[in-house]
Design a protein around this motif. Sequence first.
Motif, PDB file in Angstrom:
ATOM      1  N   GLU A 295       1.900  -0.660  13.037  1.00  0.00           N
ATOM      2  CA  GLU A 295       2.353   0.390  14.176  1.00  0.00           C
ATOM      3  C   GLU A 295       2.148   1.892  13.383  1.00  0.00           C
ATOM      4  O   GLU A 295       1.806   2.790  14.144  1.00  0.00           O
ATOM      5  CB  GLU A 295       3.828   0.246  14.257  1.00  0.00           C
ATOM      6  CG  GLU A 295       4.368   1.313  15.403  1.00  0.00           C
ATOM      7  CD  GLU A 295       3.555   1.490  16.505  1.00  0.00           C
ATOM      8  OE1 GLU A 295       3.549   2.557  17.288  1.00  0.00           O
ATOM      9  OE2 GLU A 295       2.946   0.562  16.973  1.00  0.00           O
ATOM     10  N   THR A 296       2.413   1.915  12.092  1.00  0.00           N
ATOM     11  CA  THR A 296       2.287   3.375  11.332  1.00  0.00           C
ATOM     12  C   THR A 296       0.618   3.614  11.470  1.00  0.00           C
ATOM     13  O   THR A 296       0.560   4.883  11.884  1.00  0.00           O
ATOM     14  CB  THR A 296       2.898   3.324  10.167  1.00  0.00           C
ATOM     15  OG1 THR A 296       4.271   2.798   9.951  1.00  0.00           O
ATOM     16  CG2 THR A 296       2.442   4.742   9.157  1.00  0.00           C
TER      17      THR A 296
ATOM     18  N   THR B  50       6.809  -0.281   1.983  1.00  0.00           N
ATOM     19  CA  THR B  50       5.727   0.078   2.731  1.00  0.00           C
ATOM     20  C   THR B  50       6.236  -0.038   4.117  1.00  0.00           C
ATOM     21  O   THR B  50       7.543  -0.531   4.524  1.00  0.00           O
ATOM     22  CB  THR B  50       4.644  -0.809   2.783  1.00  0.00           C
ATOM     23  OG1 THR B  50       5.049  -2.244   3.115  1.00  0.00           O
ATOM     24  CG2 THR B  50       4.347  -1.023   1.157  1.00  0.00           C
ATOM     25  N   PRO B  51       5.620   0.747   5.160  1.00  0.00           N
ATOM     26  CA  PRO B  51       4.472   1.446   4.895  1.00  0.00           C
ATOM     27  C   PRO B  51       4.308   2.671   4.255  1.00  0.00           C
ATOM     28  O   PRO B  51       5.559   3.372   4.514  1.00  0.00           O
ATOM     29  CB  PRO B  51       3.844   1.609   6.444  1.00  0.00           C
ATOM     30  CG  PRO B  51       4.932   1.739   7.209  1.00  0.00           C
ATOM     31  CD  PRO B  51       6.069   0.640   6.539  1.00  0.00           C
ATOM     32  N   ALA B  52       3.421   3.316   3.833  1.00  0.00           N
ATOM     33  CA  ALA B  52       3.419   4.461   3.214  1.00  0.00           C
ATOM     34  C   ALA B  52       2.320   5.486   3.565  1.00  0.00           C
ATOM     35  O   ALA B  52       1.196   4.629   3.557  1.00  0.00           O
ATOM     36  CB  ALA B  52       3.723   4.417   1.660  1.00  0.00           C
ATOM     37  N   VAL B  53       2.357   6.685   3.496  1.00  0.00           N
ATOM     38  CA  VAL B  53       1.084   7.275   4.062  1.00  0.00           C
ATOM     39  C   VAL B  53       0.902   8.355   3.004  1.00  0.00           C
ATOM     40  O   VAL B  53       1.681   8.878   2.244  1.00  0.00           O
ATOM     41  CB  VAL B  53       1.323   8.058   5.454  1.00  0.00           C
ATOM     42  CG1 VAL B  53       0.337   9.122   5.808  1.00  0.00           C
ATOM     43  CG2 VAL B  53       1.741   7.253   6.560  1.00  0.00           C
TER      44      VAL B  53
ATOM     45  N   LEU C 173      -0.847   2.741   3.204  1.00  0.00           N
ATOM     46  CA  LEU C 173      -0.509   1.761   2.337  1.00  0.00           C
ATOM     47  C   LEU C 173       0.337   0.801   2.907  1.00  0.00           C
ATOM     48  O   LEU C 173       1.363   1.099   3.544  1.00  0.00           O
ATOM     49  CB  LEU C 173       0.026   2.133   0.997  1.00  0.00           C
ATOM     50  CG  LEU C 173      -0.305   3.449   0.284  1.00  0.00           C
ATOM     51  CD1 LEU C 173       0.495   3.734  -1.040  1.00  0.00           C
ATOM     52  CD2 LEU C 173      -1.908   2.950  -0.280  1.00  0.00           C
ATOM     53  N   GLY C 174       0.000  -0.567   2.902  1.00  0.00           N
ATOM     54  CA  GLY C 174       0.798  -1.477   3.739  1.00  0.00           C
ATOM     55  C   GLY C 174       0.124  -2.700   3.446  1.00  0.00           C
ATOM     56  O   GLY C 174      -1.004  -2.870   3.710  1.00  0.00           O
ATOM     57  N   PRO C 175       0.922  -3.930   3.497  1.00  0.00           N
ATOM     58  CA  PRO C 175       0.293  -5.414   3.656  1.00  0.00           C
ATOM     59  C   PRO C 175       0.014  -5.832   4.860  1.00  0.00           C
ATOM     60  O   PRO C 175      -0.532  -7.043   4.842  1.00  0.00           O
ATOM     61  CB  PRO C 175       1.381  -6.263   2.683  1.00  0.00           C
ATOM     62  CG  PRO C 175       2.659  -5.334   3.332  1.00  0.00           C
ATOM     63  CD  PRO C 175       2.329  -3.922   3.369  1.00  0.00           C
ATOM     64  N   GLY C 176       0.212  -5.164   5.705  1.00  0.00           N
ATOM     65  CA  GLY C 176      -0.175  -5.586   7.044  1.00  0.00           C
ATOM     66  C   GLY C 176       0.994  -6.257   8.070  1.00  0.00           C
ATOM     67  O   GLY C 176       0.898  -6.947   9.017  1.00  0.00           O
ATOM     68  N   CYS C 177       2.124  -5.782   7.741  1.00  0.00           N
ATOM     69  CA  CYS C 177       3.367  -6.177   8.521  1.00  0.00           C
ATOM     70  C   CYS C 177       3.498  -5.327   9.844  1.00  0.00           C
ATOM     71  O   CYS C 177       2.625  -4.519  10.109  1.00  0.00           O
ATOM     72  CB  CYS C 177       4.630  -6.003   7.612  1.00  0.00           C
ATOM     73  SG  CYS C 177       4.943  -4.200   7.650  1.00  0.00           S
TER      74      CYS C 177
END
Length: 56
Positions: free
Chosen positions: A11-12, A46-49, A2-6
Motif C-alpha cells: 500500500e505504501t 517496515t515499510p520505510a521510504v 523498503l519492505g518485505p512485501g507485506c
Amino acid sequence: MLGPGCSKCKETYRVVERVIAENHVDVKLSKIEDIAEMMSYNIMTTPAVVVDGSVK
C-alpha cells in the motif's frame, strides 16, 4: 521503498506511485525487499521510504 512485501508495504508503494504520478515528479521509484540491504538503513520497522539515501 523498503519492505518485505507485506500488505502495508504494498500500500505504501502504491501511495508513493500515485503521489509521483499526480505531481509529475521525475524520480526513480524502487522497492528493496532484501533483508540485509534493508538493515543497512538501520530501520526498526517496515515499510520505510528512502529519499536521496535518507530514511523519511
